[in-house]
Write a protein that holds these residues in place. Structure first.
Motif, mmCIF file in Angstrom:
data_model
loop_
_atom_site.group_PDB
_atom_site.id
_atom_site.type_symbol
_atom_site.label_atom_id
_atom_site.label_comp_id
_atom_site.label_asym_id
_atom_site.label_seq_id
_atom_site.Cartn_x
_atom_site.Cartn_y
_atom_site.Cartn_z
ATOM 1 N N MET A 98 0.862 -1.488 -0.043
ATOM 2 C CA MET A 98 -0.209 0.712 -0.182
ATOM 3 C C MET A 98 0.734 1.179 0.065
ATOM 4 N N GLU A 99 2.087 1.636 1.006
ATOM 5 C CA GLU A 99 2.547 2.516 0.536
ATOM 6 C C GLU A 99 3.355 3.072 -0.126
ATOM 7 N N ARG A 100 3.824 1.449 -1.311
ATOM 8 C CA ARG A 100 3.949 1.930 -3.258
ATOM 9 C C ARG A 100 3.601 1.844 -3.668
ATOM 10 N N LEU A 101 1.898 1.467 -3.409
ATOM 11 C CA LEU A 101 0.887 2.320 -4.266
ATOM 12 C C LEU A 101 0.796 3.746 -4.301
ATOM 13 N N LEU A 102 0.741 4.060 -2.567
ATOM 14 C CA LEU A 102 0.218 5.753 -2.685
ATOM 15 C C LEU A 102 1.852 6.614 -2.510
ATOM 16 N N GLN A 103 3.156 6.056 -2.739
ATOM 17 C CA GLN A 103 4.199 6.766 -2.846
ATOM 18 C C GLN A 103 4.062 6.857 -5.237
ATOM 19 N N ALA A 104 3.656 6.394 -5.179
ATOM 20 C CA ALA A 104 3.206 6.360 -6.531
ATOM 21 C C ALA A 104 2.702 6.872 -7.699
ATOM 22 N N TYR A 105 1.840 6.887 -6.478
ATOM 23 C CA TYR A 105 0.634 8.071 -6.633
ATOM 24 C C TYR A 105 0.612 9.329 -6.968
ATOM 25 N N ASP A 106 1.799 9.074 -5.924
ATOM 26 C CA ASP A 106 2.219 11.204 -5.954
ATOM 27 C C ASP A 106 2.829 11.624 -6.622
ATOM 28 N N TYR A 108 -0.755 12.934 -6.913
ATOM 29 C CA TYR A 108 -1.321 12.987 -6.821
ATOM 30 C C TYR A 108 -1.896 12.786 -5.937
ATOM 31 N N PRO A 109 -3.269 12.617 -5.364
ATOM 32 C CA PRO A 109 -3.442 12.545 -3.425
ATOM 33 C C PRO A 109 -4.044 11.920 -3.172
ATOM 34 N N ALA A 110 -3.762 10.891 -2.593
ATOM 35 C CA ALA A 110 -4.317 9.140 -2.047
ATOM 36 C C ALA A 110 -3.928 8.649 -0.681
ATOM 37 N N LEU A 111 -4.998 8.008 -0.400
ATOM 38 C CA LEU A 111 -5.290 7.842 1.258
ATOM 39 C C LEU A 111 -6.163 6.025 1.241
ATOM 40 N N VAL A 112 -5.848 5.408 2.346
ATOM 41 C CA VAL A 112 -6.533 4.485 2.767
ATOM 42 C C VAL A 112 -6.806 4.809 4.126
ATOM 43 N N VAL A 113 -8.025 3.975 4.579
ATOM 44 C CA VAL A 113 -9.060 4.664 5.131
ATOM 45 C C VAL A 113 -9.602 2.872 5.238
ATOM 46 N N ASP A 114 -10.005 2.615 7.324
ATOM 47 C CA ASP A 114 -10.690 1.350 6.626
ATOM 48 C C ASP A 114 -12.152 1.716 7.122
ATOM 49 N N GLY A 115 -12.854 0.383 7.383
ATOM 50 C CA GLY A 115 -13.851 0.595 7.798
ATOM 51 C C GLY A 115 -15.086 1.626 8.358
ATOM 52 N N THR A 116 -14.164 2.670 9.070
ATOM 53 C CA THR A 116 -15.033 4.354 9.594
ATOM 54 C C THR A 116 -14.473 5.078 9.403
ATOM 55 N N TYR A 117 -13.672 5.032 8.371
ATOM 56 C CA TYR A 117 -13.031 6.167 7.045
ATOM 57 C C TYR A 117 -12.402 6.911 7.940
ATOM 58 N N ASN A 118 -11.333 6.408 9.394
ATOM 59 C CA ASN A 118 -10.412 6.558 9.717
ATOM 60 C C ASN A 118 -9.002 6.468 8.284
ATOM 61 N N VAL A 119 -8.466 6.691 8.852
ATOM 62 C CA VAL A 119 -7.024 7.002 8.154
ATOM 63 C C VAL A 119 -6.043 6.535 8.216
ATOM 64 N N ALA A 244 -10.403 -6.363 4.828
ATOM 65 C CA ALA A 244 -11.817 -6.640 3.953
ATOM 66 C C ALA A 244 -12.016 -5.259 3.929
ATOM 67 N N GLU A 245 -12.289 -4.727 4.737
ATOM 68 C CA GLU A 245 -12.225 -2.809 5.366
ATOM 69 C C GLU A 245 -11.935 -2.050 5.523
ATOM 70 N N LEU A 246 -10.921 -2.233 4.438
ATOM 71 C CA LEU A 246 -9.604 -1.451 3.012
ATOM 72 C C LEU A 246 -9.828 -0.970 2.096
ATOM 73 N N ALA A 247 -10.195 0.436 2.133
ATOM 74 C CA ALA A 247 -10.226 1.482 0.808
ATOM 75 C C ALA A 247 -9.068 2.229 0.481
ATOM 76 N N ILE A 248 -8.192 1.859 -0.952
ATOM 77 C CA ILE A 248 -7.490 2.769 -1.155
ATOM 78 C C ILE A 248 -8.071 3.646 -2.268
ATOM 79 N N GLU A 249 -8.605 5.518 -1.695
ATOM 80 C CA GLU A 249 -8.898 5.908 -2.473
ATOM 81 C C GLU A 249 -7.594 7.200 -2.874
ATOM 82 N N THR A 250 -8.149 7.888 -4.183
ATOM 83 C CA THR A 250 -7.368 8.200 -5.123
ATOM 84 C C THR A 250 -7.750 9.170 -5.760
#
Length: 267
Positions: A98-106, A108-119, A244-250
């Protein structure tokens, strides 16, 4: 996170999921290689389903992984899916990926949140979006919905706040209906009660550029307006509740001005 009561039978719970999915007993039976009679007996409590049958029915009803565990527990079985802490060594490879994915997207903003939208992770592009956010909203755990909709968060800078807010709240409502999460509902009740900032009121009446393919996020930054479209990715066939509850938002630039500005940050 589940609101399932332990004294609720597994049969009524499975019936509730089936009705929510608008699937008949016969259709579910055909999908699960069973019979409508057996499904009826399970739902009315006349037959106790096996662990395998519960998991099979839950799979065909697209029940969230956390709720599948709840069904098993109610039926007297042990949970089938683990819930591994994200900082557990067993998830090292996942976190690094996930860290590699986020860095590669830079940038451009990107983040990973859990099932209650905590970053749980974010890149530098996302940090750029946080300019002007009140310090108390940046104290961990950061919550993406709170950061976006709070009057001291991003909300005053979002040009189309009413449209974006309505879309986010509708997204949360769909997830609450699916996951039946008390914690997620608490977040929803909080953020849906935030007042719309006066600055948003003044811009809401102005023209908002429309996208032929998605609702854009229009946000003021550094004297200009950046435009993004958001995509959300989840993990395929997760075998762990946490995963299962992780989501990657780009956030993808929706116009050339935004793309050029973000590229200029790294030049």
């Amino acid at each position: 996170m589940t609101t399932v009561a332990i004294d609720t039978g597994v049969g009524p719970l499975l019936r509730s999921w089936r009705e929510q999915r608008r699937i008949s007993q016969l259709e579910l039976a055909l999908r699960a290689d069973s019979s409508a009679r057996h499904i009826s007996f399970i739902e009315t409590g006349r037959s106790r389903p096996s662990e395998e049958m519960i998991l099979r029915l839950a799979e065909h009803l697209d029940v969230p992984v956390r709720e599948r565990n709840a069904l098993l527990v109610v039926a007297g079985y042990a949970p089938h899916y683990a819930q591994t802490a994200l900082d557990d060594p067993a998830l090292d490879a996942l976190r690094e990926g996930m860290e590699r994915l986020l860095q590669a997207y830079d940038p451009y903003p990107a983040l990973v949140v859990d099932g209650t939208y905590n970053v749980v992770a974010a890149n530098r592009g996302m940090s750029m979006m946080m300019d002007g956010v009140a310090e108390h909203l940046l104290v961990p755990p950061l919550n993406a919905m709170r950061l976006t909709l709070h009057p001291e968060g991003l909300a005053p800078r979002i040009r189309n706040l009413r449209e974006w807010r309505a879309d986010l709240l509708a997204q949360m409502e769909r997830q609450i209906a699916l996951a039946r999460s008390a914690e997620l509902r608490a977040v929803y009740e909080e953020v849906s009660g935030y007042p719309v900032p006066e600055s948003a009121e003044s811009t809401a009446s102005g023209p908002v550029p429309s996208m032929p393919f998605a609702l854009p996020l229009l946000i003021e930054h550094d004297g200009g307006v950046l435009s993004f479209v958001c995509s959300i990715a989840t993990f395929n066939t997760p075998m762990d509740v946490t995963v299962a509850e992780l989501a990657i938002e780009t956030f993808l630039p929706a116009d050339q001005v935004t793309a050029d500005y973000l590229r200029s940050l790294t030049s």
